[in-house]
Design a protein around this motif. Structure first.
Motif, mmCIF file in Angstrom:
data_model
loop_
_atom_site.group_PDB
_atom_site.id
_atom_site.type_symbol
_atom_site.label_atom_id
_atom_site.label_comp_id
_atom_site.label_asym_id
_atom_site.label_seq_id
_atom_site.Cartn_x
_atom_site.Cartn_y
_atom_site.Cartn_z
ATOM 1 N N GLU A 8 17.741 -4.802 -4.484
ATOM 2 C CA GLU A 8 16.938 -5.956 -4.112
ATOM 3 C C GLU A 8 16.293 -5.714 -2.750
ATOM 4 O O GLU A 8 16.845 -5.033 -1.888
ATOM 5 N N THR A 9 15.094 -6.274 -2.574
ATOM 6 C CA THR A 9 14.359 -6.071 -1.329
ATOM 7 C C THR A 9 15.150 -6.538 -0.122
ATOM 8 O O THR A 9 15.116 -5.911 0.946
ATOM 9 N N VAL A 45 0.833 -1.210 0.000
ATOM 10 C CA VAL A 45 0.000 0.000 0.000
ATOM 11 C C VAL A 45 0.862 1.254 0.000
ATOM 12 O O VAL A 45 0.636 2.193 -0.783
ATOM 13 N N LEU A 46 1.876 1.305 0.871
ATOM 14 C CA LEU A 46 2.736 2.482 0.927
ATOM 15 C C LEU A 46 3.486 2.689 -0.390
ATOM 16 O O LEU A 46 3.610 3.824 -0.875
ATOM 17 N N GLY A 47 3.975 1.599 -0.973
ATOM 18 C CA GLY A 47 4.663 1.717 -2.255
ATOM 19 C C GLY A 47 3.744 2.232 -3.347
ATOM 20 O O GLY A 47 4.139 3.075 -4.163
ATOM 21 N N ALA A 48 2.490 1.752 -3.367
ATOM 22 C CA ALA A 48 1.544 2.193 -4.388
ATOM 23 C C ALA A 48 1.150 3.653 -4.206
ATOM 24 O O ALA A 48 1.009 4.393 -5.175
ATOM 25 N N VAL A 49 0.982 4.087 -2.956
ATOM 26 C CA VAL A 49 0.595 5.478 -2.683
ATOM 27 C C VAL A 49 1.663 6.444 -3.182
ATOM 28 O O VAL A 49 1.359 7.489 -3.767
ATOM 29 N N SER A 81 11.073 -0.778 -2.478
ATOM 30 C CA SER A 81 11.262 -1.624 -3.650
ATOM 31 C C SER A 81 10.082 -1.511 -4.607
ATOM 32 O O SER A 81 10.254 -1.457 -5.835
ATOM 33 N N GLU A 82 8.870 -1.453 -4.048
ATOM 34 C CA GLU A 82 7.686 -1.406 -4.892
ATOM 35 C C GLU A 82 7.463 -0.036 -5.519
ATOM 36 O O GLU A 82 6.739 0.068 -6.512
#
Length: 285
Positions: free
Chosen positions: A137-138, A99-103, A163-164
Protein backbone atom coordinates in the motif's frame (compact mmCIF):
# COMPACT_ATOMS: atom_id res chain seq x y z
CA UNK A 1 -50.76 -20.45 -24.19
CA UNK A 2 -49.86 -18.69 -20.95
CA UNK A 3 -50.56 -20.82 -17.86
CA UNK A 4 -52.93 -19.36 -15.32
CA UNK A 5 -52.22 -19.26 -11.56
CA UNK A 6 -54.62 -22.18 -11.14
CA UNK A 7 -52.64 -24.23 -13.66
CA UNK A 8 -49.42 -23.44 -11.82
CA UNK A 9 -50.94 -24.40 -8.48
CA UNK A 10 -52.23 -27.66 -9.94
CA UNK A 11 -48.83 -28.49 -11.43
CA UNK A 12 -47.14 -27.63 -8.13
CA UNK A 13 -49.50 -30.01 -6.33
CA UNK A 14 -48.79 -32.86 -8.81
CA UNK A 15 -44.96 -32.50 -8.92
CA UNK A 16 -43.86 -30.38 -5.93
CA UNK A 17 -40.19 -31.32 -6.31
CA UNK A 18 -40.05 -29.71 -9.75
CA UNK A 19 -40.70 -26.29 -8.20
CA UNK A 20 -37.99 -26.41 -5.57
CA UNK A 21 -34.29 -26.96 -5.55
CA UNK A 22 -32.95 -30.45 -4.78
CA UNK A 23 -32.25 -31.27 -1.13
CA UNK A 24 -28.41 -31.07 -1.45
CA UNK A 25 -28.69 -27.63 -3.05
CA UNK A 26 -31.04 -26.40 -0.33
CA UNK A 27 -28.79 -27.74 2.42
CA UNK A 28 -25.80 -26.04 0.85
CA UNK A 29 -27.70 -22.75 0.70
CA UNK A 30 -28.78 -23.04 4.34
CA UNK A 31 -25.20 -23.80 5.37
CA UNK A 32 -23.79 -20.83 3.47
CA UNK A 33 -26.41 -18.45 4.84
CA UNK A 34 -25.85 -19.75 8.37
CA UNK A 35 -22.10 -19.27 7.96
CA UNK A 36 -22.58 -15.74 6.63
CA UNK A 37 -24.99 -14.71 9.39
CA UNK A 38 -22.79 -16.30 12.06
CA UNK A 39 -19.65 -14.58 10.77
CA UNK A 40 -21.45 -11.25 10.53
CA UNK A 41 -22.83 -11.57 14.06
CA UNK A 42 -19.45 -12.59 15.47
CA UNK A 43 -17.80 -9.54 13.87
CA UNK A 44 -20.39 -7.24 15.42
CA UNK A 45 -19.81 -8.84 18.83
CA UNK A 46 -16.01 -8.98 18.63
CA UNK A 47 -15.70 -5.35 17.47
CA UNK A 48 -18.13 -4.17 20.15
CA UNK A 49 -20.51 -2.64 17.61
CA UNK A 50 -23.57 -1.87 19.69
CA UNK A 51 -26.53 0.46 19.10
CA UNK A 52 -25.48 2.60 22.09
CA UNK A 53 -21.96 3.03 20.76
CA UNK A 54 -23.25 3.94 17.30
CA UNK A 55 -25.66 6.48 18.77
CA UNK A 56 -22.95 8.13 20.86
CA UNK A 57 -20.67 8.20 17.81
CA UNK A 58 -23.36 9.85 15.69
CA UNK A 59 -23.82 12.55 18.32
CA UNK A 60 -20.09 13.27 18.33
CA UNK A 61 -20.04 13.24 14.54
CA UNK A 62 -22.83 15.80 14.55
CA UNK A 63 -20.74 18.03 16.80
CA UNK A 64 -17.80 17.76 14.39
CA UNK A 65 -19.98 18.46 11.34
CA UNK A 66 -21.40 21.52 13.09
CA UNK A 67 -18.05 23.24 12.55
CA UNK A 68 -18.48 23.04 8.77
CA UNK A 69 -20.63 26.16 8.59
CA UNK A 70 -19.77 28.88 8.54
CA UNK A 71 -16.41 27.82 7.06
CA UNK A 72 -13.26 29.39 8.39
CA UNK A 73 -11.87 32.24 6.28
CA UNK A 74 -8.25 33.22 6.63
CA UNK A 75 -8.01 36.98 7.04
CA UNK A 76 -4.30 37.45 6.36
CA UNK A 77 -1.89 36.27 3.70
CA UNK A 78 0.53 35.02 6.36
CA UNK A 79 -2.12 32.54 7.54
CA UNK A 80 -3.34 31.53 4.07
CA UNK A 81 0.07 31.20 2.35
CA UNK A 82 1.03 27.92 4.09
CA UNK A 83 -2.31 26.43 3.02
CA UNK A 84 -1.69 27.27 -0.64
CA UNK A 85 1.86 25.99 -0.33
CA UNK A 86 0.57 22.70 1.07
CA UNK A 87 -1.96 22.33 -1.74
CA UNK A 88 0.70 23.04 -4.35
CA UNK A 89 3.07 20.59 -2.68
CA UNK A 90 0.43 17.86 -2.71
CA UNK A 91 -0.22 18.53 -6.40
CA UNK A 92 3.51 18.39 -7.17
CA UNK A 93 3.94 15.14 -5.22
CA UNK A 94 1.10 13.49 -7.15
CA UNK A 95 2.39 14.78 -10.49
CA UNK A 96 6.02 13.75 -10.00
CA UNK A 97 5.07 10.39 -8.51
CA UNK A 98 2.73 9.65 -11.42
CA UNK A 99 5.29 10.67 -14.05
CA UNK A 100 8.16 8.73 -12.47
CA UNK A 101 5.98 5.64 -12.06
CA UNK A 102 4.85 5.82 -15.69
CA UNK A 103 8.40 6.30 -17.02
CA UNK A 104 9.62 3.15 -15.25
CA UNK A 105 6.46 1.12 -15.91
CA UNK A 106 6.25 1.85 -19.64
CA UNK A 107 9.21 -0.33 -20.75
CA UNK A 108 8.35 -2.99 -18.16
CA UNK A 109 4.86 -3.29 -19.60
CA UNK A 110 6.24 -4.64 -22.88
CA UNK A 111 7.95 -7.47 -21.00
CA UNK A 112 4.60 -8.46 -19.52
CA UNK A 113 2.59 -8.33 -22.77
CA UNK A 114 1.91 -11.68 -24.42
CA UNK A 115 2.05 -10.34 -27.98
CA UNK A 116 5.44 -8.70 -27.37
CA UNK A 117 7.30 -11.06 -25.03
CA UNK A 118 7.03 -14.64 -26.29
CA UNK A 119 9.11 -16.11 -23.45
CA UNK A 120 6.55 -17.47 -21.02
CA UNK A 121 8.87 -17.82 -18.03
CA UNK A 122 10.12 -14.25 -18.39
CA UNK A 123 6.66 -12.79 -19.00
CA UNK A 124 5.12 -14.62 -16.05
CA UNK A 125 8.03 -13.64 -13.83
CA UNK A 126 7.63 -9.99 -14.76
CA UNK A 127 3.88 -10.15 -14.11
CA UNK A 128 4.46 -11.65 -10.68
CA UNK A 129 6.81 -8.74 -10.08
CA UNK A 130 3.91 -6.39 -10.86
CA UNK A 131 1.85 -8.18 -8.21
CA UNK A 132 4.61 -7.93 -5.60
CA UNK A 133 4.90 -4.17 -6.11
CA UNK A 134 1.13 -3.68 -6.04
CA UNK A 135 0.89 -5.65 -2.79
CA UNK A 136 2.46 -2.74 -0.90
CA UNK A 137 0.00 0.00 0.00
CA UNK A 138 1.15 3.54 -0.75
CA UNK A 139 0.90 4.49 2.91
CA UNK A 140 3.22 1.64 3.91
CA UNK A 141 5.71 2.66 1.24
CA UNK A 142 5.57 6.23 2.52
CA UNK A 143 6.44 5.09 6.03
CA UNK A 144 9.37 3.07 4.67
CA UNK A 145 10.70 5.97 2.58
CA UNK A 146 10.26 8.40 5.47
CA UNK A 147 12.48 6.14 7.52
CA UNK A 148 15.05 6.04 4.70
CA UNK A 149 14.97 9.62 3.36
CA UNK A 150 13.42 11.56 6.20
CA UNK A 151 10.28 13.68 6.35
CA UNK A 152 9.22 15.70 3.36
CA UNK A 153 7.89 15.47 -0.20
CA UNK A 154 10.64 13.13 -1.44
CA UNK A 155 9.22 10.23 0.57
CA UNK A 156 5.73 10.92 -0.80
CA UNK A 157 6.97 11.12 -4.40
CA UNK A 158 8.86 7.84 -4.12
CA UNK A 159 5.92 6.12 -2.41
CA UNK A 160 3.51 7.08 -5.19
CA UNK A 161 6.06 6.32 -7.92
CA UNK A 162 6.86 2.81 -6.65
CA UNK A 163 3.20 2.03 -6.07
CA UNK A 164 2.29 3.20 -9.56
CA UNK A 165 5.02 1.16 -11.24
CA UNK A 166 3.13 -2.05 -10.50
CA UNK A 167 -0.26 -0.56 -11.37
CA UNK A 168 0.83 1.15 -14.59
CA UNK A 169 2.89 -1.81 -15.80
CA UNK A 170 -0.07 -4.16 -15.35
CA UNK A 171 -2.59 -1.85 -17.02
CA UNK A 172 -0.25 -0.89 -19.86
CA UNK A 173 0.62 -4.53 -20.60
CA UNK A 174 -3.06 -5.49 -20.68
CA UNK A 175 -3.76 -2.60 -23.05
CA UNK A 176 -0.93 -3.76 -25.32
CA UNK A 177 -2.26 -7.33 -25.32
CA UNK A 178 -5.76 -6.18 -26.29
CA UNK A 179 -4.63 -4.40 -29.46
CA UNK A 180 -5.62 -5.62 -32.91
CA UNK A 181 -3.05 -7.50 -35.01
CA UNK A 182 -4.26 -6.03 -38.31
CA UNK A 183 -2.29 -2.75 -38.11
CA UNK A 184 0.79 -4.74 -37.09
CA UNK A 185 0.37 -7.06 -40.07
CA UNK A 186 -0.05 -4.03 -42.34
CA UNK A 187 3.23 -2.52 -41.14
CA UNK A 188 4.95 -5.90 -41.47
CA UNK A 189 3.62 -6.41 -45.01
CA UNK A 190 5.00 -3.03 -46.04
CA UNK A 191 8.49 -4.08 -44.89
CA UNK A 192 8.53 -2.53 -41.42
CA UNK A 193 10.88 -3.84 -38.76
CA UNK A 194 9.72 -5.28 -35.45
CA UNK A 195 10.36 -1.95 -33.75
CA UNK A 196 8.33 -0.15 -36.43
CA UNK A 197 5.52 -2.67 -36.01
CA UNK A 198 5.38 -1.83 -32.31
CA UNK A 199 5.73 1.90 -32.92
CA UNK A 200 3.15 2.30 -35.69
CA UNK A 201 0.98 -0.80 -35.33
CA UNK A 202 0.59 -1.12 -31.54
CA UNK A 203 1.39 2.23 -29.96
CA UNK A 204 -1.08 4.08 -32.19
CA UNK A 205 -3.80 1.95 -30.60
CA UNK A 206 -2.45 2.02 -27.06
CA UNK A 207 -1.60 5.72 -26.67
CA UNK A 208 -5.19 6.91 -25.97
CA UNK A 209 -5.65 4.16 -23.38
CA UNK A 210 -2.34 4.98 -21.69
CA UNK A 211 -3.22 8.67 -21.57
CA UNK A 212 -6.59 7.89 -20.01
CA UNK A 213 -4.94 5.67 -17.38
CA UNK A 214 -2.37 8.36 -16.57
CA UNK A 215 -5.00 11.05 -16.12
CA UNK A 216 -7.22 8.91 -13.93
CA UNK A 217 -4.35 7.76 -11.72
CA UNK A 218 -3.09 11.31 -11.38
CA UNK A 219 -6.48 12.31 -9.99
CA UNK A 220 -6.33 9.37 -7.58
CA UNK A 221 -2.77 10.23 -6.54
CA UNK A 222 -3.80 13.76 -5.60
CA UNK A 223 -6.12 12.24 -3.03
CA UNK A 224 -3.44 9.77 -1.95
CA UNK A 225 -0.97 12.63 -1.58
CA UNK A 226 -3.29 14.21 0.98
CA UNK A 227 -3.19 11.05 3.11
CA UNK A 228 0.58 10.75 2.78
CA UNK A 229 1.00 14.21 4.24
CA UNK A 230 -0.62 13.04 7.46
CA UNK A 231 2.25 10.59 8.10
CA UNK A 232 4.89 13.21 7.30
CA UNK A 233 5.41 12.79 3.55
CA UNK A 234 4.71 16.46 2.78
CA UNK A 235 1.71 18.22 1.36
CA UNK A 236 -1.54 19.59 2.70
CA UNK A 237 -2.19 16.45 4.76
CA UNK A 238 0.29 17.56 7.40
CA UNK A 239 -1.54 20.86 7.91
CA UNK A 240 -4.87 19.06 7.98
CA UNK A 241 -3.63 16.60 10.58
CA UNK A 242 -2.22 19.47 12.64
CA UNK A 243 -5.57 21.30 12.67
CA UNK A 244 -7.48 18.14 13.61
CA UNK A 245 -5.03 17.32 16.42
CA UNK A 246 -5.46 20.84 17.80
CA UNK A 247 -9.29 20.53 17.58
CA UNK A 248 -9.41 23.48 15.18
CA UNK A 249 -12.22 21.86 13.24
CA UNK A 250 -13.36 25.03 11.51
CA UNK A 251 -9.95 25.38 9.82
CA UNK A 252 -9.80 21.65 9.15
CA UNK A 253 -13.13 21.75 7.30
CA UNK A 254 -12.00 24.75 5.26
CA UNK A 255 -8.87 22.82 4.24
CA UNK A 256 -11.04 19.84 3.32
CA UNK A 257 -13.21 22.10 1.15
CA UNK A 258 -10.10 23.39 -0.62
CA UNK A 259 -8.93 19.82 -1.24
CA UNK A 260 -12.34 18.95 -2.70
CA UNK A 261 -12.19 22.02 -4.94
CA UNK A 262 -8.69 21.08 -6.12
CA UNK A 263 -9.73 17.51 -6.91
CA UNK A 264 -12.81 18.77 -8.75
CA UNK A 265 -10.70 21.18 -10.80
CA UNK A 266 -8.24 18.43 -11.73
CA UNK A 267 -11.11 16.13 -12.70
CA UNK A 268 -12.57 18.85 -14.92
CA UNK A 269 -9.23 19.53 -16.60
CA UNK A 270 -8.61 15.81 -17.09
CA UNK A 271 -12.01 15.41 -18.72
CA UNK A 272 -11.20 18.25 -21.11
CA UNK A 273 -7.85 16.68 -22.01
CA UNK A 274 -9.43 13.30 -22.59
CA UNK A 275 -12.12 14.80 -24.76
CA UNK A 276 -9.67 16.79 -26.89
CA UNK A 277 -6.89 14.23 -27.27
CA UNK A 278 -8.46 10.82 -26.81
CA UNK A 279 -11.63 11.80 -28.63
CA UNK A 280 -9.63 12.97 -31.64
CA UNK A 281 -7.59 9.77 -31.63
CA UNK A 282 -10.74 7.65 -31.66
CA UNK A 283 -12.26 9.70 -34.48
CA UNK A 284 -9.07 9.37 -36.49
CA UNK A 285 -9.35 5.60 -36.32
Amino acid sequence: MTPTPKDIDAARARVPLAFRAPLPVRLRRYALWSLFIGLFSWCLYDFNITPQRIWVGLERLGSVLAFMFPPHIWTSWAEFAPILTGLGETLAIAFLGTVLGAVVAFPLSFLGAKNINRLNFLRLGVRRGYDVIRAFETLILALIFIRAFGLGPLAGILAIAVSEIGTFAKLFSEAIENTSEKPVEGVKASGGSRLQQVRFGIMSQVNPVILSILLYNFESNVRSGTILGIVGAGGIGFLLSDRISAYRWDEAWSIIFLIIAMVYLIDWLSAMIRQRLIGKSEQAR
